[in-house]
Design an enzyme around this catalytic site. Sequence first.
Site, PDB file in Angstrom:
ATOM      1  CG  PHE A  61      -1.956   1.054   1.193  1.00 30.96           C
ATOM      2  CD1 PHE A  61      -3.173   0.817   0.576  1.00 30.96           C
ATOM      3  CD2 PHE A  61      -1.738   2.304   1.750  1.00 30.96           C
ATOM      4  CE1 PHE A  61      -4.162   1.801   0.533  1.00 30.96           C
ATOM      5  CE2 PHE A  61      -2.712   3.300   1.704  1.00 30.96           C
ATOM      6  CZ  PHE A  61      -3.922   3.037   1.092  1.00 30.96           C
ATOM      7  CG  ASP A  71      -0.026  -2.305   6.948  1.00 34.05           C
ATOM      8  OD1 ASP A  71      -1.191  -2.604   7.307  1.00 34.05           O
ATOM      9  OD2 ASP A  71       0.261  -1.206   6.456  1.00 34.05           O
ATOM     10  CE1 TYR A 113      -9.226   3.242   6.589  1.00 33.11           C
ATOM     11  CE2 TYR A 113      -8.268   4.387   8.455  1.00 33.11           C
ATOM     12  CZ  TYR A 113      -8.179   3.955   7.153  1.00 33.11           C
ATOM     13  OH  TYR A 113      -7.059   4.228   6.424  1.00 33.11           O
ATOM     14  CE  LYS A 114      -7.957   0.262   4.785  1.00 32.38           C
ATOM     15  NZ  LYS A 114      -6.532   0.204   4.446  1.00 32.38           N
ATOM     16  NE  ARG A 155      -9.769  -2.494  -2.905  1.00 28.39           N
ATOM     17  CZ  ARG A 155      -9.267  -1.884  -1.836  1.00 28.39           C
ATOM     18  NH1 ARG A 155      -8.128  -2.264  -1.323  1.00 28.39           N
ATOM     19  NH2 ARG A 155      -9.910  -0.879  -1.273  1.00 28.39           N
TER      20      ARG A 155
HETATM   21  C1  LIG Z   1      -5.739   1.409   4.399  1.00 27.55           C
HETATM   22  C2  LIG Z   1      -4.268   1.223   4.543  1.00 27.55           C
HETATM   23  C3  LIG Z   1      -3.450   2.238   5.068  1.00 27.55           C
HETATM   24  C4  LIG Z   1      -4.055   3.565   5.448  1.00 27.55           C
HETATM   25  O1  LIG Z   1      -3.205   4.379   6.163  1.00 27.55           O
HETATM   26  P1  LIG Z   1      -3.808   5.695   6.846  1.00 27.55           P
HETATM   27  O2  LIG Z   1      -2.679   6.304   7.527  1.00 27.55           O
HETATM   28  O3  LIG Z   1      -4.939   5.267   7.721  1.00 27.55           O
HETATM   29  O4  LIG Z   1      -4.358   6.576   5.772  1.00 27.55           O
HETATM   30  C5  LIG Z   1      -2.100   1.961   5.231  1.00 27.55           C
HETATM   31  N1  LIG Z   1      -1.574   0.769   4.882  1.00 27.55           N
HETATM   32  C6  LIG Z   1      -2.339  -0.214   4.346  1.00 27.55           C
HETATM   33  C7  LIG Z   1      -1.731  -1.523   3.981  1.00 27.55           C
HETATM   34  C8  LIG Z   1      -3.701  -0.008   4.156  1.00 27.55           C
HETATM   35  O5  LIG Z   1      -4.455  -0.960   3.617  1.00 27.55           O
END
Ligand SMILES: *Cc1c(COP(=O)(O)O)cnc(C)c1O
Length: 411
Positions: free
Chosen positions: A126, A197, A222-223, A370
């Site tokens: 990500f 992560d 939040y996911k 997705r």
């Molecule tokens: C959703 C997601 C993020 C989001 O990071 P934020 O700091 O909350 O914006 C980071 N890493 C991964 C792998 C994600 O899926």
Amino acid sequence: MSAVASKAASLDLADPLSSKRDLFELPAGIIYLDGNSLGPPPKAAFAELEQAARREWGEGLIRSWNEAGWWSLTDTLGDRVGRLIGAQAGETVVTDTTSINVFKALHAALALRPERRVILAERDSFPTDLYIAEGVAASRPGTELRLAADGADLGTMVDERTAVMLINHVSYRTGALRDMADLTRRAHQAGALVVWDLCHSAGVVPIELDTIGVDFAIGCTYKYLNGGPGAPAFIYANRRHHDGLVQPLSGWWAHAAPFAMESGYRPAAGIRRLLCGTQPILSLRALKAALDALEGVDIADIRAKSLALTRFFMELVDPLCREFGARIITPRGDGRGSQVAIAHEQAYPVIQALIARGIIGDFRAPDIMRFGFAPLYLSFREVADAVDALRDVLASGAWRDSKFSAKALVT
Ligand SMILES: *Cc1c(COP(=O)(O)O)cnc(C)c1O
């Protein structure tokens, strides 16, 4: 009833989690396949927010930092997230954002391996994880960020110069699930540390951080944890590292005695050393309600239903892929998280046409549709209906309407 509809009906009948849907507020006429991006509100979150805002903020005012437990929410909620990821109490705090927590975890890992200079990560990670890793490397002269090619095995790249490996447990694009035990063991054999992560696995995949001996982990709430838009993230540090924990955001919440108002920084003991400053209490309270919805739920049931939902979806989508030139890029075995990614040349307008019909998935550049499957509130019937809509959008060419090609800010 068609064969597909009756299969969906019998799977729904046997679903031990079917009663959980009632805990969530989902609009009528919507099939929500984007809980991997933003989970829906648990109904209890509204009362929780009302209580926190009207009673505690409105009437309690400043007293609520003590009386309503505001000050310790980072720790109490951290321990509850910890139970979902295989952490003992005192190893996880809920705080800041995932991006900021990647920053803290990488700095902490580099500080524990001062003679090593390489951060190893996946090119397919990500993006924010890589952007932050770049920033960390730039702020520590001599530190280098090395990226593994898409799909490459990170474990083969770790060597005596690697300080830390940053790995996405589930790929946000393909949905592939990495073998945490194996990669952690190989990193440790080479003397490196790991930062996992868990953004796309927390709440939906069983995780055993302590048992595996993971060093650090971070992730969003939040996911699949349904904490609400912008809900604070979490960070885990294995207890064996607590005494040597150093991170550069040495704010007052991470101080040994925050209210002594000393002029110099003295680190707090334990996991609180990974905090920084004042946290959004209202957002933390929505997350509390979301964690309540997971209370008493067996993560093994969640995982079993997640695999069954994604398997059912892929079986139904396979013939469409053959007919319409699409390709499922998510692994077929058990090596996947809770989403299915389909590559298609017209992924963007197809997703928009589906959203117009109330089937909400999302698009990831350059060509991926997705679909996330959250076991707490989705039924097999909805999966079958979503595939019917996808078939109709592709067969009718409804996606060709130019209104579906206009790019929004958030895709
Ligand atoms: C959703 C997601 C993020 C989001 O990071 P934020 O700091 O909350 O914006 C980071 N890493 C991964 C792998 C994600 O899926």
